[in-house]
Design a protein around this motif. Structure first.
Motif, PDB file in Angstrom:
ATOM      1  N   THR A  13      47.202 -29.437 154.567  1.00 18.87           N
ATOM      2  CA  THR A  13      48.608 -29.031 154.152  1.00 18.87           C
ATOM      3  C   THR A  13      49.258 -28.062 155.321  1.00 18.87           C
ATOM      4  OG1 THR A  13      47.388 -26.687 153.465  1.00 18.87           O
ATOM      5  CG2 THR A  13      47.768 -28.390 151.666  1.00 18.87           C
ATOM      6  N   GLU A  14      48.541 -27.852 156.337  1.00 20.48           N
ATOM      7  CA  GLU A  14      49.015 -26.962 157.672  1.00 20.48           C
ATOM      8  C   GLU A  14      49.676 -28.044 158.493  1.00 20.48           C
ATOM      9  OE1 GLU A  14      45.899 -24.949 159.184  1.00 20.48           O
ATOM     10  OE2 GLU A  14      45.698 -23.469 157.682  1.00 20.48           O
TER      11      GLU A  14
ATOM     12  N   ALA B  47      52.706 -29.147 156.705  1.00 24.30           N
ATOM     13  CA  ALA B  47      53.724 -28.033 156.767  1.00 24.30           C
ATOM     14  C   ALA B  47      54.542 -28.299 158.066  1.00 24.30           C
ATOM     15  CB  ALA B  47      53.184 -26.891 156.630  1.00 24.30           C
ATOM     16  N   GLU B  48      53.713 -28.568 159.130  1.00 19.82           N
ATOM     17  CA  GLU B  48      54.370 -28.600 160.631  1.00 19.82           C
ATOM     18  C   GLU B  48      55.367 -29.723 160.722  1.00 19.82           C
ATOM     19  OE1 GLU B  48      50.831 -28.932 163.117  1.00 19.82           O
ATOM     20  OE2 GLU B  48      50.141 -26.805 162.928  1.00 19.82           O
TER      21      GLU B  48
ATOM     22  N   ASN C  12      53.912 -17.026 150.677  1.00 17.47           N
ATOM     23  CA  ASN C  12      53.171 -16.953 152.120  1.00 17.47           C
ATOM     24  C   ASN C  12      54.217 -16.398 152.862  1.00 17.47           C
ATOM     25  OD1 ASN C  12      51.366 -17.850 153.947  1.00 17.47           O
ATOM     26  ND2 ASN C  12      52.525 -19.615 154.501  1.00 17.47           N
TER      27      ASN C  12
ATOM     28  N   ASN D 131      55.341 -24.183 147.066  1.00 18.32           N
ATOM     29  CA  ASN D 131      55.322 -22.943 147.636  1.00 18.32           C
ATOM     30  C   ASN D 131      56.329 -21.987 146.859  1.00 18.32           C
ATOM     31  OD1 ASN D 131      53.594 -23.208 149.779  1.00 18.32           O
ATOM     32  ND2 ASN D 131      54.931 -25.131 150.378  1.00 18.32           N
TER      33      ASN D 131
ATOM     34  N   ASP E 225      43.207 -27.121 153.483  1.00 17.28           N
ATOM     35  CA  ASP E 225      44.434 -26.507 154.047  1.00 17.28           C
ATOM     36  C   ASP E 225      44.537 -27.259 155.370  1.00 17.28           C
ATOM     37  OD1 ASP E 225      44.784 -24.493 152.533  1.00 17.28           O
ATOM     38  OD2 ASP E 225      43.797 -22.829 153.326  1.00 17.28           O
ATOM     39  N   THR E 226      43.418 -27.888 156.093  1.00 18.71           N
ATOM     40  CA  THR E 226      43.983 -28.551 157.290  1.00 18.71           C
ATOM     41  C   THR E 226      45.064 -29.631 156.893  1.00 18.71           C
ATOM     42  OG1 THR E 226      41.560 -28.128 158.142  1.00 18.71           O
ATOM     43  CG2 THR E 226      42.806 -30.030 159.170  1.00 18.71           C
TER      44      THR E 226
END
Length: 386
Positions: A182-183, A186-187, A97, A52, A179-180
């Motif tokens: 990575t999200e 990230a959380e 982002n 990122n 993305d499922t």
């Protein structure tokens, strides 16, 4: 048949050079002497962390300082994918982002996918090619990446190339799956960051005293003897003892030069970072050996005092930041009775285990989710070449 198998069943794939499906924008030479404390943000190679864009150390500029109307060509918007083109971060990828736009600095490149290529699909694929890109840049002490070479030599798999609509649908489905993970990561990372900040707050509260009968003020130089580690070459194999560099374990060695003591990053990007060296260990020149010399201060209590100092912000600036002996010795800290030290260490150690131990809690969960992401990324993006 699994959903993944159905997704990829019978899909024709054509490997194309990056230049066929993506344009590339090099950054603008913003002048460091014109950097501001606020204004329009500039994304430099140091802001790219490998996944990122990190804005914790961003620089700014004033458009009126530049006699050109072309700065709009260097705007970065939410969803853009960037890459570091030189220096220690060469080849690292960053996903922008943020809602507010920023500007592209020199030595930072921006990918501009054509209609056949999903930007986020490109992002996930580039994360699998970090080593290839670094080698392409020449590796070594001063790697430098050429945008032309990157477009010519790097190939990317394009599903259903003769049917752009279907190709983009498949790319988007792959993106949705990846993305499922990575999200979720990230959380979990955000939760871990919040806990670390909470830990830092409580540590500061527990280690702050008013000087009185039960406490005394002591310079760190009276608590520790500080000594730079040994050797510039990192021993990476063999030996019973872990090797500490500027930020944690980097190898193994048959010798040790410190035992159950903190190790402080001495030079480079991790200057000022404090780690606990458990048991017998070897410290390279990139780290500082901390040898306790005060009988009035418990080793683990002294370690938490070091964590409180934020040596990184005090490091001597330059191309290679470093922490000198004077910086380490100077801070004056409060030391209570040994009984109070034991009580405080007990509380902080429990909090430390919760937030930083790799074998339990959130860090372990993050590690597992990252491995899961990498597994599915490999499965979804490893199309066979003809």
């Amino acid at each position: 048949m699994s959903e993944l198998d159905k997704l990829l069943e019978g899909v024709e794939v054509e490997w194309k050079s990056l230049g066929e499906v993506c344009d590339f924008k090099n950054g603008f030479a913003f002048k460091s002497r014109l950097f501001k404390e606020d204004g329009l943000p500039i994304i430099r190679i140091t802001n790219i962390d490998g996944r990122n864009i990190d804005l914790s150390d961003v620089k700014f500029f004033n458009a009126e300082d530049y006699n050109t109307s072309n700065l709009s060509n260097y705007i970065i918007e939410k969803g853009d994918v960037l890459i570091a083109m030189s220096g220690a971060t060469t080849g690292k990828i960053g996903y922008y982002n943020f809602i507010d736009p920023a500007y592209l600095n020199q030595r930072v490149g921006k990918f501009e996918p054509k209609e056949i290529l999903n930007t986020r699909y490109l992002y996930h694929y580039l994360l699998t090619k970090a080593e290839f890109i670094y080698i392409l840049a020449g590796g070594g002490a001063q790697p430098n990446l050429s945008s032309n070479k990157l477009k010519e030599k790097l190939e990317i798999p394009i599903p259903c190339p003769d049917n752009p609509k279907k190709s983009l649908e498949i790319q988007q489905k792959i993106v949705d799956i990846l993305d499922t993970f990575t999200e979720l990561t990230a959380e979990l990372t955000a939760e871990l960051t919040a806990r670390k900040q909470q830990f830092s707050y409580y540590r500061e509260q527990l280690l702050t005293f008013e000087t009185g009968k039960e406490t005394k003020q002591i310079p760190l130089g009276e608590i520790y003897d500080f000594k730079y580690g040994t050797g510039n070459t990192i021993p990476k194999s063999g030996g019973d003892y872990p090797v500490y560099g500027s930020n944690g374990i980097v190898g193994r060695h048959q010798e040790f030069n410190s035992e159950d003591a903190p190790v402080i990053g001495h030079i480079g990007a991790y200057a000022g970072i404090v780690n606990w060296g458990k048991g017998k260990h070897f410290v390279t020149y990139n780290g500082v050996i901390c040898k306790p010399k005060s009988k009035d201060v418990l080793p683990k209590y002294a370690y938490h005092l070091l964590l409180l100092q934020n040596f990184g912000s005090k490091a001597n600036s330059g191309s290679q930041p470093f922490v000198s002996y004077n910086i380490l010795k100077a801070p004056v800290v409060c030391v209570p009775s040994k009984e109070e030290q034991e009580r405080i260490v007990s509380i902080l150690d429990k909090f430390d285990t919760l937030t930083t131990s790799i074998s339990e809690g959130l860090p372990k969960e993050i590690e597992l989710r990252q491995k899961q992401y990498e597994y599915y990324r490999e499965m979804l993006l490893s199309f066979p070449k003809p």
